[in-house]
Design an enzyme around this catalytic site. Structure first.
Site, mmCIF file in Angstrom:
data_model
loop_
_atom_site.group_PDB
_atom_site.id
_atom_site.type_symbol
_atom_site.label_atom_id
_atom_site.label_comp_id
_atom_site.label_asym_id
_atom_site.label_seq_id
_atom_site.Cartn_x
_atom_site.Cartn_y
_atom_site.Cartn_z
ATOM 1 C CB THR A 20 -0.945 -0.004 1.217
ATOM 2 O OG1 THR A 20 -1.732 -1.203 1.181
ATOM 3 C CG2 THR A 20 -1.873 1.192 1.211
ATOM 4 C CE1 TYR A 63 7.066 -12.857 -13.765
ATOM 5 C CE2 TYR A 63 9.264 -13.666 -13.266
ATOM 6 C CZ TYR A 63 8.283 -13.363 -14.192
ATOM 7 O OH TYR A 63 8.514 -13.560 -15.527
ATOM 8 N NE ARG A 116 -1.217 -5.956 -3.422
ATOM 9 C CZ ARG A 116 -1.213 -4.904 -4.240
ATOM 10 N NH1 ARG A 116 -0.380 -4.861 -5.258
ATOM 11 N NH2 ARG A 116 -2.040 -3.900 -4.040
ATOM 12 C CB ILE A 119 -2.335 -5.298 8.590
ATOM 13 C CG1 ILE A 119 -1.603 -5.719 9.870
ATOM 14 C CG2 ILE A 119 -1.514 -4.257 7.832
ATOM 15 C CD1 ILE A 119 -0.226 -6.333 9.633
#
Length: 295
Positions: A51, A113, A144, A210
């Site tokens: 973020t 990745y 992500r 969070i």
């Protein structure tokens, strides 16, 4: 080492990094954000998370942000520092050289990745934890990273590695969450990384959230979390229902474009992001403006 449950139960805010028009860090706005969320009664802050657009910050900027955060926070709340990635050796260097003396913990996203095996994820975290001067919080965010940190891997790390003290779980799999909450050590902190699921996951036994939304709505969101932790779900649901539309808009295109649109409309920051991220499209920006105007 003491349990992080003593200090990190409740709401942590994954802070945005404000930028100026020339894309330099806007430290005046950053101070304003830190004060705003602390005055909103959140329990702690997290800097250099996704973020906070950490992938677009260079090493010097990251170190400056950490030091600046300590100075502004001035021990009012704990500070968690994000140090994650898919280059284990580079992260070891960061753990050695970043100013972590005043951090309570390091939040480390699982490797993205590369898509390592579960054994690769285990060895990555074990290596980081053994070198870290601060406790490690795992961060599972397969949306992500493209790779889930499975429950058995989380539990194995929690049991085997002394310096791994908790997890931010943002996989959205309730069955996995229940298994971790059942089988992890008693002092292992488990918090949600999904604003929209936070209330329900606290009902399952998590110790807090969070949050992204806490940047814009720290008081309301932290009140919702505290009500949930007290099992006052009638109050929690009432607050959560009011915030639900904001959750949707914050993640309509990407994070943090959504929350930065809210913060800009509220006059807290300028609406700039570093490429490859761009501001929220006009369609959603108008909806954000309407939500803020409605109060």
């Amino acid at each position: 080492m003491a349990s992080l449950k003593d200090t990190l139960t409740g709401t942590g805010v994954a802070l945005v990094t404000p930028f100026k028009k020339n894309f330099d860090i806007d430290y005046d706005a950053f101070k304003k954000m830190i004060d705003y969320v602390i005055e909103g009664n959140v329990e702690y802050i997290v800097v250099l998370g996704t973020t906070g657009e950490a992938p677009t910050l260079n090493t010097a900027e990251k170190k400056d942000i950490i030091k600046f955060s300590y100075d502004v926070v001035n021990k009012r709340v704990p500070v968690v520092v994000g140090i994650g990635g898919n280059n284990t050796a580079e992260l070891l260097h960061d753990l050695e050289t970043f100013p972590l003396e005043d951090a309570i913990a390091v939040l480390s996203a699982s490797p993205y990745y590369s898509k390592p095996s579960q054994e690769g994820i285990y060895q990555h975290y074990k290596t980081l934890a053994e070198a870290s001067p601060k406790p490690i919080l795992l961060y599972n965010v397969p949306g992500r990273t493209s790779k889930n940190v499975e429950a058995d891997t989380i539990i194995r790390l929690a049991r085997d590695v002394e310096n791994i003290k908790g997890i931010k779980e943002a996989g959205g799999d309730f069955a996995q969450c229940v298994k971790v909450l059942r089988d992890a050590p008693e002092d292992f902190l488990v918090v949600s990384g999904d604003d929209a699921l936070g209330m329900a996951q606290i009902a399952c036994g998590m110790q807090g959230v969070i949050s992204v939304a806490g940047n814009a709505f720290p008081k309301a969101f932290s009140d919702m979390v505290r009500s949930s932790l007290k099992h006052d779900f009638k109050t929690a649901k009432s607050i959560n229902d009011k915030l639900a539309g904001a959750y949707e808009l914050m993640f309509a295109e990407n994070n943090p474009a959504g929350v930065k649109a809210f913060l800009a409309e509220m006059g807290l920051i300028e609406n700039y992001l570093r490429l490859p991220l761009v501001p929220l499209s006009e369609k959603y920006r108008l909806l954000v403006n309407a939500f803020v105007a409605k109060g």
